[in-house]
Design an enzyme around this catalytic site. Structure first.
Site, PDB file in Angstrom:
ATOM      1  N   ASN A  26      72.389  47.726  80.811  1.00 26.97           N
ATOM      2  CA  ASN A  26      71.538  48.633  81.575  1.00 26.97           C
ATOM      3  C   ASN A  26      70.396  47.831  82.183  1.00 26.97           C
ATOM      4  O   ASN A  26      69.702  47.107  81.480  1.00 26.97           O
ATOM      5  CB  ASN A  26      70.979  49.747  80.692  1.00 26.97           C
ATOM      6  CG  ASN A  26      70.138  50.744  81.481  1.00 26.97           C
ATOM      7  OD1 ASN A  26      69.020  50.453  81.890  1.00 26.97           O
ATOM      8  ND2 ASN A  26      70.689  51.934  81.677  1.00 26.97           N
ATOM      9  N   SER A  49      73.810  52.886  84.292  1.00 25.39           N
ATOM     10  CA  SER A  49      72.565  53.498  84.742  1.00 25.39           C
ATOM     11  C   SER A  49      72.421  54.857  84.072  1.00 25.39           C
ATOM     12  O   SER A  49      73.398  55.616  83.970  1.00 25.39           O
ATOM     13  CB  SER A  49      72.577  53.671  86.266  1.00 25.39           C
ATOM     14  OG  SER A  49      71.354  54.234  86.701  1.00 25.39           O
ATOM     15  N   GLU A  50      71.194  55.167  83.613  1.00 25.54           N
ATOM     16  CA  GLU A  50      71.010  56.384  82.823  1.00 25.54           C
ATOM     17  C   GLU A  50      71.233  57.666  83.601  1.00 25.54           C
ATOM     18  O   GLU A  50      71.397  58.731  83.013  1.00 25.54           O
ATOM     19  CB  GLU A  50      69.644  56.410  82.130  1.00 25.54           C
ATOM     20  CG  GLU A  50      68.456  56.200  83.005  1.00 25.54           C
ATOM     21  CD  GLU A  50      67.958  54.776  82.944  1.00 25.54           C
ATOM     22  OE1 GLU A  50      66.740  54.580  82.800  1.00 25.54           O
ATOM     23  OE2 GLU A  50      68.779  53.841  83.058  1.00 25.54           O
ATOM     24  N   ASN A  51      71.255  57.599  84.934  1.00 23.81           N
ATOM     25  CA  ASN A  51      71.559  58.811  85.692  1.00 23.81           C
ATOM     26  C   ASN A  51      73.058  59.086  85.765  1.00 23.81           C
ATOM     27  O   ASN A  51      73.470  60.086  86.345  1.00 23.81           O
ATOM     28  CB  ASN A  51      70.952  58.757  87.100  1.00 23.81           C
ATOM     29  CG  ASN A  51      71.495  57.609  87.929  1.00 23.81           C
ATOM     30  OD1 ASN A  51      71.626  56.496  87.432  1.00 23.81           O
ATOM     31  ND2 ASN A  51      71.783  57.855  89.189  1.00 23.81           N
ATOM     32  N   GLY A  52      73.880  58.197  85.162  1.00 23.34           N
ATOM     33  CA  GLY A  52      75.295  58.506  85.015  1.00 23.34           C
ATOM     34  C   GLY A  52      76.252  57.644  85.803  1.00 23.34           C
ATOM     35  O   GLY A  52      77.191  58.157  86.419  1.00 23.34           O
TER      36      GLY A  52
END
Length: 217
Positions: A26, A49-52
């Site tokens: 990440n 990425s934490e938004n998917g």
């Protein structure tokens, strides 16, 4: 001053050298996102990425941007063959579940024991923006930090103990600054690289925590 600080791109390029083949990584907002530009083509590195998003690539060519393909920093990205996108709840489950090999984050401060502060300075007019930083700090198997060695005012960002609100405790493994690379170990902060022309004594004077010179080890 007889040394030249690394640029942000040079820091990103240096971090890219330490990301192993097959790693799930990440890249945090800001400087860490530049690392995707320097990952060698002969390595399979799966960027998360934490938004998917999983297995995304560098920014698209101008004019080929897809508004539905952005990273957590709202920057345009491309998708590699086999890449996928999914609900951000699933993305956070990956982060919290220990499925990421490396998280590369920015920092306001890093303490000598590996404590990290990167979401809030504590100032009354500062806007808190933790995002997924706390989840990444404790969920990733390794945490790399990219940062300037000192603030614009000359204050050290590597300190004995945090004075800003903590993001994670004893979570940092390696620090990459515009002056050096430091490993956080049980014995202390070990300097494993520094820019040409910078003496260890000069580096220590710019740092708010005791350093160990491991460049000759």
């Amino acid at each position: 001053m007889s040394y030249q600080k690394l640029s942000r791109d040079q820091i990103a390029e240096r971090v890219a050298q330490d990301i192993p083949d097959g790693a799930y990584v990440n890249l945090g907002i800001g400087l860490p996102t530049k690392i995707s530009n320097y990952l060698p083509a002969d390595k399979d590195v799966f960027l998360h990425s934490e938004n998917g998003l999983l297995a995304f690539g560098p920014p698209p060519a101008k004019g080929e941007e897809d508004p539905e393909l952005i990273n957590a920093g709202k920057e345009y990205v491309t998708m590699l063959t086999g890449g996928s996108f999914f609900h951000h709840g699933d993305s956070f489950a990956m982060m919290r579940g220990g499925h990421l090999d490396i998280a590369v984050l920015g920092a306001f401060q890093v303490a000598a024991n590996g404590d990290l502060a990167n979401w809030h300075t504590g100032a009354a007019d500062a806007i808190p923006a933790v995002g997924g930083a706390m989840d990444l700090a404790v969920g990733a198997k390794k945490v790399f930090i990219t940062t300037d060695h000192n603030t614009k005012q000359g204050e050290p960002k590597i300190v004995e103990a945090l004075s800003y609100p903590a993001t994670g405790l004893k979570c940092v493994d390696r620090i990459y600054t515009d002056l050096c690379v430091i490993d956080v170990t049980v014995d202390g902060l070990k300097v494993i690289e520094k820019v040409d022309g910078l003496s260890f004594e000069e580096l220590q004077a710019l740092t708010g925590a005791k350093l160990i010179d491991a460049t000759l080890a």
